[in-house]
Design an enzyme around this catalytic site. Structure first.
Site, PDB file in Angstrom:
ATOM      1  N   SER A  60       0.704  -1.328  -0.042  1.00 56.44           N
ATOM      2  CA  SER A  60      -0.130  -0.050  -0.036  1.00 56.44           C
ATOM      3  C   SER A  60       0.929   1.312  -0.027  1.00 56.44           C
ATOM      4  CB  SER A  60      -0.943  -0.019   1.434  1.00 56.44           C
ATOM      5  OG  SER A  60      -0.346  -0.437   2.301  1.00 56.44           O
ATOM      6  N   ASP A  98       5.791  -7.072   2.523  1.00 56.17           N
ATOM      7  CA  ASP A  98       4.888  -7.364   1.680  1.00 56.17           C
ATOM      8  C   ASP A  98       5.724  -7.824   0.234  1.00 56.17           C
ATOM      9  OD1 ASP A  98       2.400  -7.863   1.103  1.00 56.17           O
ATOM     10  OD2 ASP A  98       1.767  -5.714   1.037  1.00 56.17           O
ATOM     11  N   LYS A 128       4.552 -11.300   3.560  1.00 53.50           N
ATOM     12  CA  LYS A 128       3.005 -11.631   3.175  1.00 53.50           C
ATOM     13  C   LYS A 128       3.077 -11.508   1.570  1.00 53.50           C
ATOM     14  CE  LYS A 128      -0.001  -8.251   3.172  1.00 53.50           C
ATOM     15  NZ  LYS A 128      -0.699  -7.907   1.816  1.00 53.50           N
ATOM     16  N   GLU A 130      -0.199 -12.333  -1.631  1.00 53.56           N
ATOM     17  CA  GLU A 130      -1.368 -12.492  -1.997  1.00 53.56           C
ATOM     18  C   GLU A 130      -1.817 -13.758  -3.056  1.00 53.56           C
ATOM     19  OE1 GLU A 130      -2.697  -8.651  -4.071  1.00 53.56           O
ATOM     20  OE2 GLU A 130      -1.763  -7.475  -2.457  1.00 53.56           O
ATOM     21  N   GLU A 197      -9.487  -9.696   3.371  1.00 55.11           N
ATOM     22  CA  GLU A 197      -9.631  -8.343   3.332  1.00 55.11           C
ATOM     23  C   GLU A 197     -10.894  -8.026   2.357  1.00 55.11           C
ATOM     24  OE1 GLU A 197      -6.373  -5.804   1.580  1.00 55.11           O
ATOM     25  OE2 GLU A 197      -7.769  -4.274   1.068  1.00 55.11           O
TER      26      GLU A 197
END
Ligand code: KIV
Length: 299
Positions: A60, A98, A128, A130, A197
């Site tokens: 982000s 991330d 992390k 996705e 999320e």
């Protein structure tokens, strides 16, 4: 930036380092896990001081710090640079880096190598990534290399183009079932925790009860084992786009704008800097200088 030497730090009892075992224990004890994002040294200091369990150096970063419209342009070098700054500021929280877009999707080998860089070069404790079942092998191999992995399901911003925008996920029974299967696949692959999320609260709660690893929700209701927010959203520092699930605990954007305007006004009316912000010279030194320059003393 202040060029003054830092004052001595206030004496606060040092917190013990949070580990993935603490994550597991907190879930067992029914104690909510707290996680916030940080991208720089001062924020990391403040998050640590607040007693937060984990810091996510999220991609982000691309949106709230670097000004991109989404997270896709963020590179490994961007991430490592900001992770290092965070690691210099935070001692106790579990530090999670991330993996950015295209740093783990090409091959499992690429995923393991890039995950390793977060620990070896940037002071992170975990990474992390996705995705669900399609990432299970990468998760397995990264964990086998000794690197804890946090999964991320639901609204996965790196897939914004396939999702058709930043929109809630898993709102049909078939999509919800797929999400459950993905969560189980990540748990089986060895993920130590999972971000959920923007998915229905009932589904997130169901998954949280089903999994032995903790879930960390963002826009996923109170039934998750922990909660995360993007710090710039929480602080009201970034108000270009405020997702429905964000609670702004402060309005720092307007505080900053007011402070900048006050600075401008004071500079323009010459009331800043005052004497208290200025460096003095002893009168005799000043007179000696003037004498030296002019050959005579002036008042
Ligand atoms: O990049 C990020 O900050 C994240 C959180 C929203 C979980 O992935």
């Amino acid at each position: 930036m202040s060029t003054q030497a830092p004052k001595t730090k206030s004496k606060e009892a040092a917190r013990a380092k949070v580990t993935v075992r603490d994550f597991r224990q907190k879930k067992k004890d029914g104690q909510p896990i707290t996680m916030l994002t940080a991208y720089d040294y001062p924020t990391a200091l403040a998050v640590d001081r607040a007693g937060i369990d984990a810091i996510l150096v999220g991609d982000s970063l691309g949106m709230v710090v670097l000004g991109y419209p989404n997270t896709l342009p963020v590179t490994m070098e961007d991430m490592l640079h900001h992770c290092r700054a965070v690691a210099r500021g935070a001692n106790a929280p579990l530090l999670i880096g991330d993996l950015p877009f295209m740093s783990y999707q090409v091959s499992v080998e690429q995923a393991v190598a890039n995950a390793g860089r977060f620990l070896q070069e940037a002071g992170m404790d975990a990474v992390k990534l996705e995705g669900g079942r399609e990432r299970a092998e990468a998760v397995r191999q990264i964990v086998a290399a000794g690197i804890p992995v946090m999964g991320h399901l639901g609204l996965t911003p790196q897939s914004v183009n396939t999702l058709g925008g930043f929109r809630p996920q898993a709102r049909t029974s078939s999509a919800a079932k797929r999400l459950i299967e993905d969560a189980l696949a990540l748990e089986k692959a060895g993920a130590f925790s999972l971000v959920l999320e923007s998915v229905p609260a009932r589904l997130a709660e169901w998954i949280s009860q089903k999994l032995s690893i903790p879930t960390i929700g963002i826009g996923a209701g109170v039934g998750c084992d922990g909660q995360v927010l993007v710090t710039h959203d929480l602080l009201g520092l970034f108000d270009r786009f405020v997702p429905k699930f964000v609670k702004q605990y402060a309005s720092l954007h307007s505080v900053m704008a007011e402070a900048f305007a006050a600075f401008k006004a004071e500079v323009e009316e010459r009331s800043f800097p005052g004497e208290e912000h200025s460096v003095a010279i002893k009168e005799e030194q000043w007179q000696a200088l003037l004498k030296d320059l002019n050959g005579k003393t002036k008042s």
